[in-house]
Motif scaffolding. Structure first.
Motif, mmCIF file in Angstrom:
data_model
loop_
_atom_site.group_PDB
_atom_site.id
_atom_site.type_symbol
_atom_site.label_atom_id
_atom_site.label_comp_id
_atom_site.label_asym_id
_atom_site.label_seq_id
_atom_site.Cartn_x
_atom_site.Cartn_y
_atom_site.Cartn_z
ATOM 1 N N ALA A 90 42.540 24.953 83.581
ATOM 2 C CA ALA A 90 42.556 23.532 83.005
ATOM 3 C C ALA A 90 44.209 22.984 83.360
ATOM 4 N N LEU A 91 45.081 23.910 83.980
ATOM 5 C CA LEU A 91 46.142 23.661 84.055
ATOM 6 C C LEU A 91 46.615 23.375 85.486
ATOM 7 N N LEU A 129 47.628 18.714 81.406
ATOM 8 C CA LEU A 129 46.723 19.376 81.111
ATOM 9 C C LEU A 129 45.286 18.722 81.338
ATOM 10 N N GLY A 182 39.756 29.959 69.972
ATOM 11 C CA GLY A 182 41.079 28.978 70.125
ATOM 12 C C GLY A 182 41.641 29.113 71.192
ATOM 13 N N CYS A 183 41.287 30.165 71.976
ATOM 14 C CA CYS A 183 41.879 30.722 73.159
ATOM 15 C C CYS A 183 43.365 30.907 73.486
ATOM 16 N N ALA A 184 44.363 29.762 73.426
ATOM 17 C CA ALA A 184 45.815 29.972 73.416
ATOM 18 C C ALA A 184 46.288 30.946 74.202
ATOM 19 N N ILE A 185 45.510 31.288 75.612
ATOM 20 C CA ILE A 185 46.030 32.335 76.325
ATOM 21 C C ILE A 185 47.474 31.847 76.923
ATOM 22 N N CYS A 186 47.311 30.462 77.243
ATOM 23 C CA CYS A 186 48.711 29.880 78.016
ATOM 24 C C CYS A 186 49.675 29.955 76.851
ATOM 25 N N VAL A 233 36.580 25.903 76.519
ATOM 26 C CA VAL A 233 36.841 27.693 76.505
ATOM 27 C C VAL A 233 37.432 27.597 75.065
ATOM 28 N N CYS A 262 39.733 22.346 79.269
ATOM 29 C CA CYS A 262 40.470 23.346 78.366
ATOM 30 C C CYS A 262 39.370 23.403 76.993
ATOM 31 N N CYS A 267 44.935 30.825 83.092
ATOM 32 C CA CYS A 267 43.884 29.984 82.389
ATOM 33 C C CYS A 267 42.506 30.213 82.746
ATOM 34 N N PRO A 268 41.780 30.481 82.004
ATOM 35 C CA PRO A 268 40.400 30.949 82.102
ATOM 36 C C PRO A 268 39.330 29.739 82.448
ATOM 37 N N GLY A 269 39.673 28.453 81.957
ATOM 38 C CA GLY A 269 39.190 27.397 82.257
ATOM 39 C C GLY A 269 39.635 26.607 83.426
HETATM 40 S S1 SF4 Z 1 44.030 26.919 75.584
HETATM 41 FE FE1 SF4 Z 1 45.402 27.086 77.467
HETATM 42 S S2 SF4 Z 1 44.849 28.866 78.524
HETATM 43 FE FE2 SF4 Z 1 43.017 28.348 77.343
HETATM 44 S S3 SF4 Z 1 41.677 26.958 78.273
HETATM 45 FE FE3 SF4 Z 1 43.036 25.725 77.403
HETATM 46 S S4 SF4 Z 1 44.693 25.447 78.600
HETATM 47 FE FE4 SF4 Z 1 43.487 27.054 79.555
#
Ligand code: SF4
Ligand code: SF4
Length: 426
Positions: A273-274, A289, A303-307, A297, A294, A269-271
């Motif tokens: 946030a997890l 979370l 929309g990120c969504a990397i997680c 980012v 989050c 997670c770049p932020g």
């Molecule tokens: S969308 Fe997921 S990966 Fe991206 S900042 Fe939020 S918690 Fe982290």
């Protein structure tokens, strides 16, 4: 080879496909669904009812589009225009009268078959637990049975997250799902029963607890429902009904314990946030979370969504992930560029991190990046006034003070007489 504790059998992901058998290692067994203390959920729902994101986080919901790239802003407006066509019909479904004659028979299988035939990934049945209904929607929800419908979001588009393609996958799913939900409502009305549609976007309750109760998945460390076929890559929708249905039961897919071993989304997670560890939150044991880390980012980076993207259950499905874990004790794909790598594209200011980040690599952001408007719109307006007074504490410029007060009053007037949006984007 680990000892298998139990095997979960789920229907195939499409009509006509064989059921899948998912071996759950004994060491990952916890409880069906999620550990919870019911009396604590009672207490929080009574004393601190849940608020819709559009209410609780209205200030940043209004702010978020302003920091999106031009392409994101244009697409969000386009999507909003599509959804505005559906919201009024969706909100009125509770007033519709049945068009058919009820048979009095249990209609679970009929509804299940119809949902699968229409293309939903999965469907489940449970009690619509009023403890998870949002405060301002309590009077809106009409029926006590919940039909939980999950629609899969495109795999290839999601694998490019964060990107505009992934945003098209995300919001494009909503645009398909809204009319599908309306067609399901029509079908249930034709069976002779009431049916009220909730979501996408204009949800009446926190949906994940109902999907967990219906055995459709478990909560992941990324704060999302992990479904066995597609992980969190699903968009959720509920139809409440008075049709006679048989409730499903929660299932232990092993995810609750697996997330503590996996931790890929937490690491990527770049932020930041997890949370690595689980805590008890409103009567439920979960990885909570951290919203304020989050939101900055996801609002800036498409929309990120990397997680969602880096979750092995999204990528390979629970069957492959659990079979691999049984054989090796390892998390499938963990540590590989294929699973964990992602690219951050330019954001609107051109000021923050971009480029490719492989396993073990994360972008960094300055403190200003995380300073965003917080709370309700009323709270954000008051914060602005307080800030003005702090910065002009001598009171020498009465005209300026009066203008700040005037602006505050006008903003409150607008908020009080305005409507809460059906969308979580604006
Ligand atoms: S969308 Fe997921 S990966 Fe991206 S900042 Fe939020 S918690 Fe982290
Ligand atoms: S990436 Fe791993 S830790 Fe995160 S939700 Fe998926 S399985 Fe759980």
């Amino acid at each position: 080879m680990l000892k298998v504790g139990h095997v979960v059998v789920r229907p195939g992901r499409k009509v006509g496909m064989d059921p899948v058998e998912i071996p759950i290692p004994e060491e990952l067994e916890t409880v069906p669904g999620i550990p919870m203390v019911s009396k604590d959920i009672d207490f929080y729902s009574r004393e601190y009812p849940l608020l819709r994101q559009q209410v609780e986080h209205a200030a940043d919901t209004e702010w978020a589009p302003s920091v999106g790239t031009p392409a994101m802003q244009a697409y969000h407006h386009q999507h909003q225009a599509v959804m505005e066509e559906f919201y009024p019909s969706m909100n009125r479904t509770g007033d519709l009268k049945p068009t058919g004659t009820p048979s009095g028979q249990d209609v679970t299988q009929l509804i299940r078959d119809k949902a699968m035939e229409m293309g939903f990934l999965d469907v489940g049945f449970t009690d619509h637990d009023m403890r998870f209904v949002y405060q301002d929607r309590k009077g809106h929800v009409k029926y006590s049975n919940a039909i939980c419908l999950a629609l899969e979001q495109d795999f290839a588009e999601t694998q490019t997250a964060p990107s505009m393609a992934a945003e098209h996958g995300h919001y494009g799913t909503y645009e398909v799902q809204a009319p599908m939900g309306l067609r399901m409502v029509d079908y249930i009305l034709s069976l002779g029963y009431g049916a009220q549609l909730h979501g996408p976007s204009n949800h009446s309750a926190a949906t994940i607890p109902m999907f967990v109760a219906a055995g459709m998945g478990q909560l992941g460390a990324n704060g999302q429902l992990l479904t066995p076929h597609a992980g969190a890559r699903c968009r959720l929708q509920i139809i409440t009904t008075d049709a006679p249905v048989t409730f499903d039961k929660p299932i232990d897919y092993g995810f609750h314990a697996f997330c503590q071993v996996c931790q890929v989304c937490v690491n990527r997670c770049p932020g930041r946030a997890l949370m690595r560890e689980k805590i008890w939150w409103r009567g439920v044991e979960k990885n909570k979370l951290i919203y304020k880390r989050c939101r900055p980012v996801m609002s800036r980076y498409e929309g990120c969504a990397i997680c969602m993207k880096v979750c092995p259950i999204n990528k390979y499905g629970a069957k492959a992930v659990m079979e691999h874990y049984v054989e090796t004790g390892q998390v499938l794909g963990k540590g590989t560029h294929d699973l964990e790598g992602y690219t951050l594209h330019d954001e609107s200011t051109g000021k923050y991190a971009t480029g490719y980040f492989g396993p073990g690599e994360l972008p960094t952001f300055d403190a200003d990046f995380f300073k965003i408007p917080t709370g309700t719109r009323e709270a954000a307006a008051l914060d602005e006034l307080v800030e003005h007074i702090k910065n002009n504490n001598d009171g020498l410029d009465q005209g300026d003070d009066d203008k700040a007060l005037f602006d505050f009053r006008e903003r409150l007037r607008f908020i009080i007489h305005g409507e809460v949006s059906d969308s979580t984007m604006f």
